[in-house]
Design an enzyme around this catalytic site. Structure first.
Site, short mmCIF file in Angstrom:
data_model
loop_
_atom_site.label_atom_id
_atom_site.label_comp_id
_atom_site.label_asym_id
_atom_site.label_seq_id
_atom_site.Cartn_x
_atom_site.Cartn_y
_atom_site.Cartn_z
N CYS B 48 0.83 -1.21 0.00
CA CYS B 48 0.00 0.00 0.00
C CYS B 48 0.87 1.26 0.00
O CYS B 48 1.63 1.51 0.94
CB CYS B 48 -0.91 0.01 1.21
SG CYS B 48 -1.83 1.55 1.38
N CYS B 50 0.12 4.58 0.19
CA CYS B 50 -0.13 5.70 1.10
C CYS B 50 0.19 5.34 2.54
O CYS B 50 0.81 6.13 3.25
CB CYS B 50 -1.58 6.16 0.97
SG CYS B 50 -2.79 4.85 1.06
#
Lengths: 86, 140
Positions: B48, B50
Site C-alpha cells: 500500500c 499511502c
C-alpha cells in the site's frame, strides 16, 4: 477517531478506514475502496448491528483492529447516511 | 495475488536495511517468535503506497531517535508471503489483521499495536512518535 464528517461524493477516501452510518441503524467499519453507482464499495469490513453499544464496539475496534468479516462489501446508496474517518 | 518481486524488493530493503530480519516462511516465523522471551518488534509490511509508504520511513526515524530498542526486530510482507504472514498473525492474539501494521511483544504478549488505521493519512514523523512511545514504554 477524528470525528470529521465528509461528503458522500468524495472519493479521496480510497484506502482510508472509515465509519459509515446506515439508514437501517447499522454501522459499517472498514476501508473505503470507491464510490460506484450502486453505492460505497468497502474492503475488510465489519458491521455493527443497530442494537450494538456502538461506543464500546468502536473502542474495541480501535484497540484490537477491525475484523475483516466481509472482504468486499457494498453499502447501497439508499442505506448511506454519512461517513467519517475512523 | 503477490506482486512482482521486482516491485517489492525496494520495499523489503527499506526495512531490512535497518537491521529488521525478514520472515518468509512459516518455519522462519516459528523460529523467530516461538521463543517469547524479551521484547520483539514485528512490522507487517505492505504494498500500500499511502500507508506503508509512511510506515517504513517511520521505523527508520523511530530507531534513530531513541536509545530504547526491542531486542529482536522482524518483518513479514503481507500479500507476498501469505503463509508466513498468517503465521505471524497467529502470535498476535486477538489483534485483527491489517497491513501495514506493527506490534511490540514482550515475553510473547502484545504490549503495543499500531494498526493500519493509525497509520493512514499520517506522516512518518507522527507514526514514528507512536513507535518511539512503545519502545520507550517497554524496551530497555
Amino acid at each position: 477517531m477524528s470525528g470529521i464528517t465528509l461528503h458522500h461524493n468524495r472519493d479521496d477516501l480510497h484506502g482510508i478506514t472509515v465509519v459509515v452510518e446506515g439508514v437501517s441503524g447499522r454501522t459499517y467499519v472498514g476501508r473505503w475502496h470507491e464510490l460506484q453507482e450502486r453505492g460505497v464499495v468497502m474492503r475488510d469490513t465489519t458491521i455493527l448491528e443497530p442494537d450494538t453499544d456502538k461506543d464500546a464496539a468502536l473502542a474495541k475496534l480501535a484497540k484490537f483492529g477491525i475484523p475483516p468479516d466481509h472482504r468486499t462489501f457494498v453499502v447501497p446508496n439508499e442505506e448511506f447516511v454519512g461517513v467519517r474517518k475512523f | 495475488m503477490p506482486y512482482p518481486e521486482l516491485m517489492i524488493k525496494p520495499m523489503r530493503e527499506e526495512v531490512t536495511r535497518l537491521g529488521v530480519q525478514e520472515l518468509k516462511t512459516v518455519e522462519d516465523v516459528d523460529a523467530a517468535l516461538a521463543n517469547p522471551s524479551g521484547t520483539t518488534f514485528v512490522f507487517v509490511n505492505s504494498m500500500c503506497g499511502c500507508a506503508a509508504g509512511g510506515a517504513r520511513p517511520a521505523i527508520a526515524k523511530a530507531l534513530a531517535s531513541t536509545g530504547k530498542k526491542p531486542e529482536k526486530m522482524y518483518t513479514v510482507f503481507a500479500g507476498q508471503e501469505l503463509d508466513a504472514t498468517a503465521r505471524v498473525r497467529s502470535y498476535l492474539g486477538e489483534y485483527q489483521p491489517s497491513s501495514p501494521s506493527a506490534a511490540l511483544l514482550k515475553d510473547g504478549e502484545v504490549v503495543a499495536f499500531i494498526h493500519r488505521h493509525q497509520i493512514e493519512g499520517r506522516g512518518p514523523d507522527q507514526i514514528a512518535t507512536d513507535i518511539v512511545a512503545a519502545f520507550e514504554a517497554h524496551c530497555a
